[in-house]
Design a protein around this motif. Structure first.
Motif, short mmCIF file in Angstrom:
data_model
loop_
_atom_site.label_atom_id
_atom_site.label_comp_id
_atom_site.label_asym_id
_atom_site.label_seq_id
_atom_site.Cartn_x
_atom_site.Cartn_y
_atom_site.Cartn_z
N LEU A 194 0.83 -1.21 0.00
CA LEU A 194 0.00 0.00 0.00
C LEU A 194 0.86 1.26 0.00
N ASP A 195 2.00 1.21 0.70
CA ASP A 195 2.88 2.38 0.75
C ASP A 195 3.47 2.67 -0.63
N SER A 196 3.92 1.63 -1.34
CA SER A 196 4.45 1.84 -2.69
C SER A 196 3.37 2.38 -3.62
N GLU A 197 2.18 1.80 -3.51
CA GLU A 197 1.08 2.23 -4.37
C GLU A 197 0.68 3.68 -4.08
N ALA A 198 0.65 4.04 -2.78
CA ALA A 198 0.24 5.40 -2.42
C ALA A 198 1.23 6.44 -2.94
N GLN A 199 2.54 6.14 -2.84
CA GLN A 199 3.50 7.13 -3.32
C GLN A 199 3.44 7.24 -4.84
N MET A 200 3.12 6.12 -5.53
CA MET A 200 2.99 6.18 -6.98
C MET A 200 1.77 7.01 -7.38
N GLU A 201 0.66 6.82 -6.68
CA GLU A 201 -0.54 7.58 -6.99
C GLU A 201 -0.35 9.06 -6.69
N ALA A 202 0.46 9.38 -5.68
CA ALA A 202 0.73 10.78 -5.35
C ALA A 202 1.63 11.44 -6.38
N GLU A 203 2.52 10.64 -7.00
CA GLU A 203 3.43 11.16 -8.03
C GLU A 203 3.57 10.10 -9.12
N PRO A 204 2.58 10.08 -10.06
CA PRO A 204 2.50 8.99 -11.03
C PRO A 204 3.29 9.19 -12.31
N THR A 205 4.15 10.22 -12.37
CA THR A 205 4.80 10.57 -13.63
C THR A 205 5.48 9.38 -14.28
N VAL A 206 6.34 8.68 -13.53
CA VAL A 206 7.15 7.62 -14.13
C VAL A 206 6.25 6.46 -14.57
N TYR A 207 5.38 6.03 -13.67
CA TYR A 207 4.52 4.88 -13.98
C TYR A 207 3.60 5.16 -15.16
N HIS A 208 2.93 6.28 -15.13
CA HIS A 208 1.98 6.60 -16.19
C HIS A 208 2.69 6.85 -17.52
N THR A 209 3.89 7.45 -17.48
CA THR A 209 4.60 7.75 -18.72
C THR A 209 5.16 6.48 -19.35
N MET A 210 5.77 5.62 -18.55
CA MET A 210 6.45 4.45 -19.11
C MET A 210 5.51 3.26 -19.27
N ASN A 211 4.55 3.13 -18.36
CA ASN A 211 3.65 1.96 -18.41
C ASN A 211 2.26 2.35 -18.90
N GLY A 212 1.55 3.10 -18.09
CA GLY A 212 0.17 3.47 -18.39
C GLY A 212 -0.61 3.57 -17.09
N PRO A 213 -1.94 3.56 -17.14
CA PRO A 213 -2.74 3.78 -15.93
C PRO A 213 -2.75 2.59 -14.97
N ASN A 214 -2.45 1.39 -15.47
CA ASN A 214 -2.46 0.21 -14.60
C ASN A 214 -1.61 -0.90 -15.22
N GLU A 215 -1.65 -2.08 -14.59
CA GLU A 215 -0.75 -3.16 -14.98
C GLU A 215 -1.07 -3.79 -16.34
N PHE A 216 -2.29 -3.66 -16.80
CA PHE A 216 -2.68 -4.39 -18.01
C PHE A 216 -3.09 -3.49 -19.18
#
Length: 310
Positions: free
Chosen positions: A202-224
């Protein structure tokens, strides 16, 4: 089981014009031949929290375990205004070598989980000095295989869940509560099968949702729903360049389906695999002791003293 308090140190390593946060867990009773283990977290952009329990290997194997938050997430420098083409695998390979050099690490083992395993493979194909083994955990060898595997798993979801995903992805309404609920169903089956999710996750997920730049740019909105800059990534044709002993692990219900990681086993000389029963993508959280036992045995087999006896 008796809990042993192990020394933990944190520091910041300069990287380009930024700062990379590092955590070093030292063993209470060091094993003379045990090489340090560097752990690469996933996401990209999920920070180290959810893989923090791998530090248990410090006490269990007598080796130093090093975590760090990759730039753009966690306690490292955040760059919300960086352009999309800034976020490349080469950036994170460079960061890894910067961290390793700053810490003065010679020989070492490398473990990567999910995106971290992809990054570990990117590092290993460069044949860096000092790398003595590679553990690729829950990772695809190409995003094309990853997307195909996700489609197979989505087809197994209830019809109403699949319909919600399809409708909202087509409409671009991926923050709609109905879509998020459908996503959660997929996550509970194939990302982490623990209920409730553990706090580290939950801690990793919360920090990603607070600052989603890397995840959203390289991956997308979710895992699939992969629409980011990694969507065409593959390392399959380069895997023959990996020269170190390699262990590939996955979970029985992993979103990284067997077809996604099989190229690692087939193309890295001597690579072997291990599938953990009744686990998914976060095997290390779902069965932590069993996970660390398998990894610890692999690492010890490739420490200098053991290598000399083989």
């Amino acid at each position: 089981m008796k809990l042993v308090s192990v020394p933990v140190e944190t520091l910041s390593v300069p990287f380009r014009d930024y700062s990379t946060w590092v955590k070093i867990t030292s063993p209470e009773r060091p094993a003379p031949a045990a090489l340090p283990l560097i752990v690469l977290h996933g996401g990209p952009g999920m920070a180290h929290n959810y893989v923090a329990n791998i530090a248990g290997l410090a006490d269990e194997t007598g080796r130093t375990v090093i975590h760090y938050d990759q730039v753009g997430c966690g306690q490292s420098t955040h760059l919300p205004d960086a352009p999309a083409d800034f976020w490349t695998p080469a950036l994170f390979v460079e960061e890894f070598h910067t961290v390793r050099g700053a810490l003065g690490i010679g020989d070492y083992h490398l473990l990567g989980q999910s995106w971290g395993g992809m990054l570990g493979a990117e590092i290993a194909v460069g044949r860096p000095d000092g790398l003595r083994s590679l553990a690729i955990c829950n990772s695809p060898a190409s995003m094309e295989l990853w997307v195909a595997g996700a489609a197979e798993l989505r087809a197994q979801l209830p019809p109403q869940t699949r319909d919600a995903m399809d409708r909202h992805e087509a409409a671009g309404t991926v923050t709609d509560p109905e879509y998020l609920a459908a996503t959660l169903e997929f996550y509970r089956r194939h990302v982490c099968r623990m209920d409730p999710f553990p706090q580290d996750f939950l801690d990793s997920e919360a920090q990603m949702e607070a600052e989603p730049t890397v995840y959203h740019t390289m991956n997308g909105p979710n895992e699939f729903h992969v629409v980011g800059t990694l969507r065409d990534w593959t390392i399959i044709d380069r895997l023959g360049a990996v020269e170190v002993p390699t262990l590939v692990v996955a979970g029985e219900f992993d979103e990284a389906t067997p077809a996604t990681w099989q190229p690692y086993v087939e193309r890295i000389p001597g690579a072997r695999s291990h599938v953990f029963a009744d686990t998914s993508h976060c095997t290390h959280l779902e069965k932590p002791e069993e996970f660390r036992a398998v990894i610890g045995t692999f690492l010890s087999a490739h420490d200098p003293a053991d290598a000399a006896r083989n």
